[in-house]
Design a protein around this motif. Structure first.
Motif, PDB file in Angstrom:
ATOM      1  N   MET A 278       0.860  -1.178   0.000  1.00  0.00           N
ATOM      2  CA  MET A 278       0.000   0.000   0.000  1.00  0.00           C
ATOM      3  C   MET A 278       0.903   1.238   0.000  1.00  0.00           C
ATOM      4  SD  MET A 278      -2.933   1.030   2.853  1.00  0.00           S
ATOM      5  CE  MET A 278      -3.165  -0.670   3.191  1.00  0.00           C
ATOM      6  N   ASP A 279       0.643   2.174  -0.931  1.00  0.00           N
ATOM      7  CA  ASP A 279       1.480   3.374  -0.945  1.00  0.00           C
ATOM      8  C   ASP A 279       0.979   4.386   0.096  1.00  0.00           C
ATOM      9  OD1 ASP A 279      -0.540   5.059  -2.058  1.00  0.00           O
ATOM     10  OD2 ASP A 279       0.108   4.649  -4.096  1.00  0.00           O
ATOM     11  N   GLU A 280       1.724   5.457   0.248  1.00  0.00           N
ATOM     12  CA  GLU A 280       1.448   6.422   1.323  1.00  0.00           C
ATOM     13  C   GLU A 280       0.103   7.130   1.148  1.00  0.00           C
ATOM     14  OE1 GLU A 280       3.527   6.566   4.151  1.00  0.00           O
ATOM     15  OE2 GLU A 280       4.223   4.812   3.046  1.00  0.00           O
ATOM     16  N   LEU A 281      -0.276   7.461  -0.087  1.00  0.00           N
ATOM     17  CA  LEU A 281      -1.565   8.133  -0.303  1.00  0.00           C
ATOM     18  C   LEU A 281      -2.736   7.181  -0.083  1.00  0.00           C
ATOM     19  CD1 LEU A 281      -0.741  10.501  -3.276  1.00  0.00           C
ATOM     20  CD2 LEU A 281      -1.123  11.112  -0.884  1.00  0.00           C
ATOM     21  N   GLU A 282      -2.549   5.894  -0.342  1.00  0.00           N
ATOM     22  CA  GLU A 282      -3.587   4.912  -0.016  1.00  0.00           C
ATOM     23  C   GLU A 282      -3.761   4.810   1.496  1.00  0.00           C
ATOM     24  OE1 GLU A 282      -3.310   1.800  -3.779  1.00  0.00           O
ATOM     25  OE2 GLU A 282      -1.832   1.643  -2.157  1.00  0.00           O
ATOM     26  N   LYS A 283      -2.648   4.859   2.224  1.00  0.00           N
ATOM     27  CA  LYS A 283      -2.730   4.874   3.690  1.00  0.00           C
ATOM     28  C   LYS A 283      -3.497   6.107   4.157  1.00  0.00           C
ATOM     29  CE  LYS A 283       1.717   2.581   4.494  1.00  0.00           C
ATOM     30  NZ  LYS A 283       3.088   2.812   5.017  1.00  0.00           N
ATOM     31  N   ALA A 284      -3.182   7.269   3.577  1.00  0.00           N
ATOM     32  CA  ALA A 284      -3.867   8.513   3.951  1.00  0.00           C
ATOM     33  C   ALA A 284      -5.366   8.394   3.731  1.00  0.00           C
ATOM     34  CB  ALA A 284      -3.302   9.695   3.160  1.00  0.00           C
ATOM     35  N   ALA A 285      -5.764   7.811   2.591  1.00  0.00           N
ATOM     36  CA  ALA A 285      -7.184   7.675   2.264  1.00  0.00           C
ATOM     37  C   ALA A 285      -7.908   6.770   3.251  1.00  0.00           C
ATOM     38  CB  ALA A 285      -7.339   7.137   0.841  1.00  0.00           C
ATOM     39  N   LYS A 286      -7.179   5.877   3.919  1.00  0.00           N
ATOM     40  CA  LYS A 286      -7.776   4.956   4.893  1.00  0.00           C
ATOM     41  C   LYS A 286      -7.683   5.485   6.330  1.00  0.00           C
ATOM     42  CE  LYS A 286      -6.918   0.793   2.179  1.00  0.00           C
ATOM     43  NZ  LYS A 286      -8.236   0.234   2.039  1.00  0.00           N
ATOM     44  N   GLY A 287      -7.162   6.712   6.502  1.00  0.00           N
ATOM     45  CA  GLY A 287      -7.056   7.280   7.839  1.00  0.00           C
ATOM     46  C   GLY A 287      -5.894   6.739   8.650  1.00  0.00           C
ATOM     47  N   MET A 288      -4.950   6.078   7.978  1.00  0.00           N
ATOM     48  CA  MET A 288      -3.779   5.522   8.653  1.00  0.00           C
ATOM     49  C   MET A 288      -2.647   6.551   8.681  1.00  0.00           C
ATOM     50  SD  MET A 288      -3.893   1.888   6.588  1.00  0.00           S
ATOM     51  CE  MET A 288      -2.351   1.284   7.260  1.00  0.00           C
ATOM     52  N   LEU A 289      -1.672   6.334   9.564  1.00  0.00           N
ATOM     53  CA  LEU A 289      -0.472   7.164   9.531  1.00  0.00           C
ATOM     54  C   LEU A 289       0.230   6.962   8.195  1.00  0.00           C
ATOM     55  CD1 LEU A 289       1.069   6.728  13.092  1.00  0.00           C
ATOM     56  CD2 LEU A 289      -0.037   8.769  12.151  1.00  0.00           C
ATOM     57  N   TYR A 290       0.672   8.066   7.610  1.00  0.00           N
ATOM     58  CA  TYR A 290       1.403   7.988   6.350  1.00  0.00           C
ATOM     59  C   TYR A 290       2.520   9.018   6.360  1.00  0.00           C
ATOM     60  CZ  TYR A 290      -0.889  12.222   4.497  1.00  0.00           C
ATOM     61  OH  TYR A 290      -1.308  13.507   4.290  1.00  0.00           O
ATOM     62  N   ASP A 291       3.502   8.814   5.499  1.00  0.00           N
ATOM     63  CA  ASP A 291       4.660   9.703   5.404  1.00  0.00           C
ATOM     64  C   ASP A 291       4.282  10.903   4.544  1.00  0.00           C
ATOM     65  OD1 ASP A 291       7.037  11.022   4.925  1.00  0.00           O
ATOM     66  OD2 ASP A 291       8.160   9.227   4.405  1.00  0.00           O
ATOM     67  N   ALA A 292       3.969  12.007   5.187  1.00  0.00           N
ATOM     68  CA  ALA A 292       3.504  13.205   4.483  1.00  0.00           C
ATOM     69  C   ALA A 292       4.643  14.135   4.090  1.00  0.00           C
ATOM     70  CB  ALA A 292       2.525  13.971   5.361  1.00  0.00           C
ATOM     71  N   ASN A 293       5.829  13.946   4.661  1.00  0.00           N
ATOM     72  CA  ASN A 293       6.905  14.918   4.473  1.00  0.00           C
ATOM     73  C   ASN A 293       8.115  14.413   3.702  1.00  0.00           C
ATOM     74  OD1 ASN A 293       5.581  16.989   5.852  1.00  0.00           O
ATOM     75  ND2 ASN A 293       6.192  16.130   7.813  1.00  0.00           N
ATOM     76  N   TYR A 294       8.292  13.099   3.580  1.00  0.00           N
ATOM     77  CA  TYR A 294       9.529  12.596   2.978  1.00  0.00           C
ATOM     78  C   TYR A 294       9.304  11.609   1.841  1.00  0.00           C
ATOM     79  CZ  TYR A 294      11.203  14.758   7.235  1.00  0.00           C
ATOM     80  OH  TYR A 294      11.436  15.651   8.236  1.00  0.00           O
ATOM     81  N   ASP A 295       8.100  11.069   1.678  1.00  0.00           N
ATOM     82  CA  ASP A 295       7.826  10.128   0.608  1.00  0.00           C
ATOM     83  C   ASP A 295       7.842  10.849  -0.742  1.00  0.00           C
ATOM     84  OD1 ASP A 295       6.726   7.367  -0.240  1.00  0.00           O
ATOM     85  OD2 ASP A 295       5.343   8.812  -1.152  1.00  0.00           O
ATOM     86  N   ALA A 296       8.645  10.340  -1.686  1.00  0.00           N
ATOM     87  CA  ALA A 296       8.833  11.011  -2.979  1.00  0.00           C
ATOM     88  C   ALA A 296       7.528  11.149  -3.762  1.00  0.00           C
ATOM     89  CB  ALA A 296       9.872  10.260  -3.809  1.00  0.00           C
ATOM     90  N   ALA A 297       6.680  10.127  -3.762  1.00  0.00           N
ATOM     91  CA  ALA A 297       5.429  10.188  -4.522  1.00  0.00           C
ATOM     92  C   ALA A 297       4.472  11.227  -3.927  1.00  0.00           C
ATOM     93  CB  ALA A 297       4.767   8.815  -4.566  1.00  0.00           C
ATOM     94  N   VAL A 298       4.397  11.281  -2.606  1.00  0.00           N
ATOM     95  CA  VAL A 298       3.549  12.284  -1.939  1.00  0.00           C
ATOM     96  C   VAL A 298       4.056  13.680  -2.259  1.00  0.00           C
ATOM     97  CG1 VAL A 298       2.833  13.201   0.299  1.00  0.00           C
ATOM     98  CG2 VAL A 298       2.811  10.726  -0.094  1.00  0.00           C
ATOM     99  N   LEU A 299       5.361  13.868  -2.153  1.00  0.00           N
ATOM    100  CA  LEU A 299       5.940  15.195  -2.418  1.00  0.00           C
ATOM    101  C   LEU A 299       5.706  15.624  -3.857  1.00  0.00           C
ATOM    102  CD1 LEU A 299       9.277  14.935  -0.398  1.00  0.00           C
ATOM    103  CD2 LEU A 299       7.157  16.101   0.260  1.00  0.00           C
ATOM    104  N   GLU A 300       5.791  14.696  -4.807  1.00  0.00           N
ATOM    105  CA  GLU A 300       5.568  15.050  -6.209  1.00  0.00           C
ATOM    106  C   GLU A 300       4.114  15.424  -6.465  1.00  0.00           C
ATOM    107  OE1 GLU A 300       5.810  16.362  -9.794  1.00  0.00           O
ATOM    108  OE2 GLU A 300       7.578  15.943  -8.583  1.00  0.00           O
TER     109      GLU A 300
END
Length: 197
Positions: free
Chosen positions: A1-23
């Motif tokens: 599961m990628d970081e944005l999928e985690k975010a969509a499920k209300g889970m903790l996700y890497d909002a500051n350092y994950d390359a895909a999130v930052l892009e």
């Protein structure tokens, strides 16, 4: 599961350092940079950029002045939406806004929250909980809406309110933290004196 999928499920996700999130965030910032530099006379380009940025829009909407968000694709607005200057939407999770909504200046809709413990917070972890705003809602100046809140149809959120819990339909909601002041009644539709006496 990628970081944005985690975010969509209300889970903790890497909002500051994950390359895909930052892009994804940077892609939104590129559009916002163009949007927030347009002349007030460039309505067609402004509306085109908003449609490109947001997940869903109605046919008629107005974003007056500066607007900021994290991603844009998590934001859905209904018909006859109006946002005054300096609207900020942190949309790590869905933000769904109904029809005929009016948002006054300096409002923040914040889906993002952070762990209380500094160790996880310092790793750039956050969570995001969706915000839902019903139809015919008026949000006053300087309001902050916190993660996971639902605002019912026809509610009015008074200026300066911090909304930490769900707002029932058809009420005036005010304070810090916000609370129901009273129901909106038919008499409010007959009012002609708007002074603060």
């Amino acid at each position: 599961m990628d970081e944005l999928e985690k975010a969509a499920k209300g889970m903790l996700y890497d909002a500051n350092y994950d390359a895909a999130v930052l892009e994804k965030r940077k892609a939104a910032k590129r559009i916002l940079h163009r949007l927030n530099r347009l002349s007030p006379d460039e309505d067609a380009e402004r509306n085109g950029l908003i449609r490109q940025l947001l997940g869903k829009t109605g046919e008629r909407f107005v974003f007056d002045g500066q607007f900021h968000c994290d991603f844009g694709f998590n934001i859905e607005i209904g018909e006859d939406f109006y946002a005054n200057v300096n609207l900020v939407i942190l949309d790590g999770a869905k933000v769904v806004i109904g029809n005929n909504c009016f948002i006054a200046p300096n409002v923040g809709l914040f889906t993002a929250g952070h762990p209380l413990d500094p160790e996880r917070r310092n790793k750039g972890l956050e969570y995001a909980l969706p915000i839902t705003i019903g139809n015919d809602v008026w949000i006053g100046g300087g309001v902050s809406v916190m993660p996971g809140v639902t605002v019912g149809d026809g509610a009015m959120i008074a200026a300066g309110t911090v909304v930490t819990k769900d707002v029932p339909p058809g009420v005036i909601f005010a304070g810090n933290p916000g609370r129901v002041i009273r129901e909106i009644t038919e008499k409010d539709g007959e009012r002609t004196d708007f002074s603060r006496k």
